[in-house]
Each structure stands twice: as C-alpha cells, then as structure tokens.
Design an enzyme around this catalytic site. Structure first.
Site, PDB file in Angstrom:
ATOM      1  N   ARG A  18      24.137  -8.192  10.437  1.00 24.59           N
ATOM      2  CA  ARG A  18      25.437  -7.798  10.996  1.00 24.59           C
ATOM      3  C   ARG A  18      26.384  -7.215   9.946  1.00 24.59           C
ATOM      4  NH1 ARG A  18      26.308 -13.470  14.077  1.00 24.59           N
ATOM      5  NH2 ARG A  18      24.794 -14.081  12.484  1.00 24.59           N
ATOM      6  N   GLY A  83      14.876 -19.404  10.916  1.00 27.01           N
ATOM      7  CA  GLY A  83      15.964 -20.293  11.318  1.00 27.01           C
ATOM      8  C   GLY A  83      16.386 -21.254  10.227  1.00 27.01           C
ATOM      9  N   ASP A 109      26.751 -18.231   3.276  1.00 26.44           N
ATOM     10  CA  ASP A 109      27.675 -17.332   3.983  1.00 26.44           C
ATOM     11  C   ASP A 109      28.935 -18.067   4.433  1.00 26.44           C
ATOM     12  OD1 ASP A 109      26.968 -18.732   6.290  1.00 26.44           O
ATOM     13  OD2 ASP A 109      26.422 -16.938   7.437  1.00 26.44           O
ATOM     14  N   ASN A 175      30.539 -26.147  14.921  1.00 27.94           N
ATOM     15  CA  ASN A 175      29.734 -26.517  13.762  1.00 27.94           C
ATOM     16  C   ASN A 175      29.987 -25.536  12.623  1.00 27.94           C
ATOM     17  OD1 ASN A 175      27.641 -27.385  12.049  1.00 27.94           O
ATOM     18  ND2 ASN A 175      26.134 -26.047  13.075  1.00 27.94           N
TER      19      ASN A 175
HETATM   20  C1  UD1 Z   1      24.896 -21.142  12.038  1.00 23.94           C
HETATM   21  C2  UD1 Z   1      24.698 -22.401  12.894  1.00 23.94           C
HETATM   22  C3  UD1 Z   1      25.872 -22.536  13.867  1.00 23.94           C
HETATM   23  C4  UD1 Z   1      27.162 -22.602  13.071  1.00 23.94           C
HETATM   24  C5  UD1 Z   1      27.298 -21.380  12.132  1.00 23.94           C
HETATM   25  C6  UD1 Z   1      28.440 -21.618  11.185  1.00 23.94           C
HETATM   26  C7  UD1 Z   1      22.319 -22.879  13.222  1.00 23.94           C
HETATM   27  C8  UD1 Z   1      21.152 -22.747  14.113  1.00 23.94           C
HETATM   28  N1  UD1 Z   1      23.452 -22.327  13.635  1.00 23.94           N
HETATM   29  O1  UD1 Z   1      24.856 -20.012  12.900  1.00 23.94           O
HETATM   30  O2  UD1 Z   1      25.743 -23.707  14.637  1.00 23.94           O
HETATM   31  O3  UD1 Z   1      28.264 -22.677  13.954  1.00 23.94           O
HETATM   32  O4  UD1 Z   1      26.103 -21.230  11.322  1.00 23.94           O
HETATM   33  O5  UD1 Z   1      28.684 -20.488  10.391  1.00 23.94           O
HETATM   34  O6  UD1 Z   1      22.206 -23.488  12.188  1.00 23.94           O
HETATM   35  N2  UD1 Z   1      19.535 -18.718   6.750  1.00 23.94           N
HETATM   36  C9  UD1 Z   1      18.377 -18.819   6.012  1.00 23.94           C
HETATM   37  N3  UD1 Z   1      17.191 -18.678   6.643  1.00 23.94           N
HETATM   38  C10 UD1 Z   1      17.082 -18.437   7.975  1.00 23.94           C
HETATM   39  C11 UD1 Z   1      18.274 -18.324   8.723  1.00 23.94           C
HETATM   40  C12 UD1 Z   1      19.478 -18.479   8.081  1.00 23.94           C
HETATM   41  O7  UD1 Z   1      18.418 -19.055   4.805  1.00 23.94           O
HETATM   42  O8  UD1 Z   1      15.953 -18.333   8.466  1.00 23.94           O
HETATM   43  C13 UD1 Z   1      20.832 -18.904   6.055  1.00 23.94           C
HETATM   44  C14 UD1 Z   1      21.690 -17.656   6.039  1.00 23.94           C
HETATM   45  O9  UD1 Z   1      21.516 -16.930   4.839  1.00 23.94           O
HETATM   46  C15 UD1 Z   1      23.095 -18.233   6.129  1.00 23.94           C
HETATM   47  C16 UD1 Z   1      22.921 -19.549   6.870  1.00 23.94           C
HETATM   48  O10 UD1 Z   1      21.550 -19.878   6.768  1.00 23.94           O
HETATM   49  O11 UD1 Z   1      23.613 -18.500   4.824  1.00 23.94           O
HETATM   50  C17 UD1 Z   1      23.332 -19.451   8.343  1.00 23.94           C
HETATM   51  O12 UD1 Z   1      22.542 -18.488   9.018  1.00 23.94           O
HETATM   52  P1  UD1 Z   1      23.159 -17.542  10.141  1.00 23.94           P
HETATM   53  O13 UD1 Z   1      22.034 -16.757  10.700  1.00 23.94           O
HETATM   54  O14 UD1 Z   1      24.315 -16.832   9.637  1.00 23.94           O
HETATM   55  O15 UD1 Z   1      23.582 -18.642  11.255  1.00 23.94           O
HETATM   56  P2  UD1 Z   1      24.725 -18.499  12.351  1.00 23.94           P
HETATM   57  O16 UD1 Z   1      24.201 -17.687  13.472  1.00 23.94           O
HETATM   58  O17 UD1 Z   1      25.977 -18.067  11.731  1.00 23.94           O
HETATM   59 CA    CA Z   2      26.537 -17.377   9.680  1.00 25.29          CA
END
Ligand code: UD1
Ligand code: CA
Length: 455
Positions: A18, A83, A109, A175
């Site tokens: 995004r 995830g 992030d 969250n």
């Molecule tokens: C996530 C949370 C959501 C919360 C939000 C807060 C989950 C399923 N959802 O959503 O409940 O309200 O953050 O900002 O946890 N990442 C990895 N590997 C992956 C996926 C993500 O390292 O496979 C890391 C990303 O780099 C990032 C963080 O995890 O730093 C969150 O991932 P992102 O995809 O941004 O989650 P959100 O959709 O924002």
């Molecule tokens: Ca996020």
C-alpha cells in the site's frame, strides 16, 4: 519496576504494497530515521530485553538496517509473507532458546510506540496475564482488528476487519498489533493457528482465543492512538511524522528552547538543541545538527551536519551543510551558504556568500558576495582566512589560498595568490574617469534618436 528477561520479536517482513514503493515499507523514514530503526531504538532502550527481527526474503537492506541499529539482534527470514503469526514463528529458534521468558511482538510499521507503554504491557504480564494486548481507540478504526470483550470486560479474541460482522466493526477498541506473551510453550501455541479467514493468512490475533483455550488470562492495556498509529500508506507515514514532530518540539520547549511557531520547525531524530536557544519560524533541521546554548536561529534556515556555537546568530535564510562549524558569537546573515568551514569566535559573514571548505579565523569579516572558489571540476581545495582579516565585498577567493591574519582584501578582487598577514591585496583594473562624458553622450544619443524618428 524490574521484569523478567524478555525477547522482542520485531516484525518487518511485510512488503507494504500500500506504500506503492520500491523501498521496503519499514525503511521509510520518520524524522530522517527508518521506522524499523525507531522501533529497534525503543526496544534497545528497555532493560533485560533481547531482540529478534523478522525480515522477508530479498530484504538485505532491511537486515542491514537492523544490524546497524541493533548490532546484537538476531535476524530471521520469513520465507513467504503468510501473515503475522507465521512471521513470529519465523523467529521460533530465538523464541525456543528463550523458553519461559516473556515475548513481546512489535511491528516495524508501528514506529511511535514508547518504552513507557511497553513497560505497561510487561506489568500486565507480571500481574498474571498470559497474553496482554496493547489496545487503542483510533479516530478512524478502518483497517484495524477489533478487540472482542465479554460482558465482564475480559478480552476474548480479536477480529480482523475483513472477517468482522457489521456489529463487530462498530467496536471502537482496536488492536495495535503490539502484544506480550508469557506462555510456557509459545511456539507450540502459535503453530496451532490456522489460516481459515478472509485473507487466507496466519493471524497472530488468533493467539488470544487460543491462549484462553489453554486457560491463560488475556488482558488489554489501553494507550493513546499517537503511540500506536500503524503505517500502511504514505498518508499514514505523514500522520506518524506529524505526531513524532509534535512530541519532539514539546520536549525541546520543556527543556528551555524558545520557538514562537513550533509547528513550523522541522526536527531530525538526532537534533540536539541546548537551553536558551531561540528558533524563529520555518527552520528545517537535517541530520547531525547540534545547536549550543543561547544561539539564535532566525527564520527560514536550513541546517544539516552543522554545529551552531554558543550565542551565535544565524539567518534569516541561511544554509548550513555538513561540516559547518560555527563558533561562539559568529554572525551569519541572509543567503549565506556554509559547507565544511570552521568559523572562529565572533567571525561574520552577513550577506550573500558561499563559504565552502576552509577556515575563517576569529573576528574575521567576510563581505557581501564573497565566494570561496573551492572546486575546479575535479578537486575541492581549501580557503584559509586568518584572524581578524577583512574580505571586501564581491571577492572571489580561488582555492587553495591563504589570507593572513589581519589582512585586507579590496572589494571586487579575484584573489589567486596567498596574502601576507597585515597586507592589502587588491586585484582590479585601475579606475578611469572622463570629465563631462555623460553630457556629451546624452547629446549624441538624443540627436540620433530624433533623426531616426523623422524617417
Ligand atoms: C495488523 C493486525 C491488526 C492490527 C494492525 C495494527 C494481524 C492479523 N492484524 O494488521 O489486527 O489492528 O496490524 O496496525 O496481525 N508482517 C510480516 N510478515 C507477514 C505479514 C506481516 O513480517 O507475513 C509484518 C509487517 O511488516 C508489519 C506487521 O507485520 O510490520 C503488520 O503487518 P500488516 O500486514 O501491516 O498488518 P495489518 O493489516 O496492518
Ligand atoms: Ca500495518
């Protein structure tokens, strides 16, 4: 309070689509420092913590940034972005090696989280929670997971927005992603998480319901949105920057810095400003700036890699580039650029000059329009100006060049040879004067014009 040892697992493997960027999301900067570095700096500041960073494949730059900021951190690679639970499990060897210790998951992030807020999560664990979630009530909850509470107010689970019912979406408590665990076999619990959801991903948020099924207590620690704003887009990045800047300005105001329009002053993560400094509106600080006590920075200055000494007065509209060392009580005026130059106490350059690569002795005066000609297209050379020297306006000093202490340079000179202390150097053609010339000239010209108009 002292806590048990803990492992911070910092998730940084997401692609961040995004952001629409070729740069991995967590390397985007706030106040000149990557979001990842902000989070790692905060985690490093907490006693008793070890750090594990989870990066994606082909993310050498992210791993390098982690190593730079937190050299002792363990780095794990998550082979595919499946995830947040899968991401935490990528750090399984680190988690298992610390079995029994607390584990705190941070998102790279979510860069604004502060140590004091993390300590509150650790306190929740110390008070008996098996899992504690940092929750908040954002102005706009879109995109965040919602915290599900039972009638007694206990946390029962987290629902991602895509999977939430209409009623669940009305829940304002969200969250933040920051979560703390005191679970004896955490990696085993996490490996039970499935991917039966709208995104087909392994959600860390499912750990809450599972932990409860294990008989563990889940609790929520609420914090302000400004601590946990999640950055998914450039708009979020700008919002996080605004929060960071507001915090930093307030800290300087509290520490005795005057800013009459703080909202227009842009700070860098490493900016150092002493007490009794005053900063006028519209000043931008880049990397590596130190401003010493009592200095005055007038409006519209751009300053990077510079030291502004005690009681100096700079600007308005001055530019300082790396290596500018502005001594005590130096005056720098409008449209002066200083790069890699050390200026001694009380030296002045008040108007329209370029001072690049050199030294200016104490008390020297650099006239308007002086240029240090430091570059011949291949090399940079030094200009050295002695104490108390006076450089007349519109002088070009062709480096390498030395002007002795107390010497005078006549205005408009192009100086190519060293000047001895106390001498006058002047380089310009002798002035010629023709008495009555102007009157004759005007007469000739007006005759010619009249003749041309008759035709
Ligand atoms: C996530 C949370 C959501 C919360 C939000 C807060 C989950 C399923 N959802 O959503 O409940 O309200 O953050 O900002 O946890 N990442 C990895 N590997 C992956 C996926 C993500 O390292 O496979 C890391 C990303 O780099 C990032 C963080 O995890 O730093 C969150 O991932 P992102 O995809 O941004 O989650 P959100 O959709 O924002
Ligand atoms: Ca996020």
């Amino acid at each position: 309070m002292s806590f048990r040892p803990c492992l911070f697992v910092v998730l940084a493997a997401g692609k961040g689509t995004r952001m629409k960027s070729s740069l991995p999301k967590v390397l985007h900067k706030i106040a000149g420092q990557s979001m990842l570095a902000h989070v790692l700096t905060t985690a490093s500041g907490i006693a008793g913590g070890k750090i594990a960073v989870v990066v994606g494949p082909d993310m050498a730059a992210v791993a390098a940034e982690a190593n730079r900021v937190a050299p002792g951190a363990l780095i794990f690679e998550q082979p595919a972005q499946r995830g947040t639970a899968d991401a935490v499990l990528a750090a399984k060897p680190g988690i298992d090696a610390q079995a029994g210790d607390d584990v705190i998951v941070l998102f790279a992030d979510t860069p604004l989280v502060r140590g004091a807020v993390i300590e509150r999560l650790r306190a929740a664990l110390a008070a008996g929670a098996g899992v504690a979630v940092l929750g908040f009530r954002p102005k706009d909850p879109a995109g965040y997971g919602r915290l599900l509470l039972d009638d007694s107010g206990a946390l029962t689970g987290i629902r991602e927005e895509r999977d939430a019912s209409e009623d669940e979406r009305k829940i304002s408590l969200c969250n933040s992603g920051v979560m703390a665990f005191r679970v004896p076999k955490l990696s085993e619990l996490l490996s039970r998480i499935g991917s039966d959801n709208a995104k087909g991903e392994f959600y860390l948020t499912d750990a809450i319901a599972l932990a409860r099924a294990y008989g563990l207590k889940a609790s929520v620690v609420e914090c302000d949105e400004s601590d946990v704003l999640g950055v998914n887009t450039r708009e979020h990045l700008a919002a996080a920057e605004a929060i960071w800047q507001a915090r930093a300005r307030s800290a300087f105001l509290r520490d005795g810095v005057t800013m009459i329009a703080p909202d227009t002053v842009w700070l860098h993560f490493d900016t150092e400003i002493a007490a009794d400094v005053s900063i006028e509106p519209n000043v931008v600080f880049g990397a590596g700036v130190k401003v010493e006590e009592g200095a005055q920075i007038l409006g519209f200055c751009h300053i990077e890699g510079a030291v502004i000494g005690k009681g100096a007065r700079v600007g308005p509209f001055a530019r300082f580039r790396p290596g500018a060392r502005i001594g005590e009580k130096v005056h720098i005026g409008n449209f002066v650029e200083v790069k890699n130059v050390t200026m001694g106490e009380g030296a002045k350059a008040n108007h329209l000059s370029y001072l690049g690569d050199g030294t200016v002795g104490a008390g020297a005066n650099i006239g308007a329009g002086t240029i240090f000609c430091n570059y011949d297209g291949y090399n940079k050379e030094k200009t050295e100006i002695g104490e108390g020297a006076f450089v007349g306006s519109n002088t070009s000093l062709v480096a390498p060049i030395k002007i002795g202490a107390g010497a005078y340079i006549g205005s408009g000179s192009v100086i190519t040879k060293d000047v001895s202390p106390g001498a006058l150097a002047i380089e310009r053609s002798p002035q010629e004067e023709r008495p009555g010339w102007a009157e004759k000239f005007r007469a000739v010209m007006s005759r010619r014009k009249a003749a041309a108009q008759k035709k």
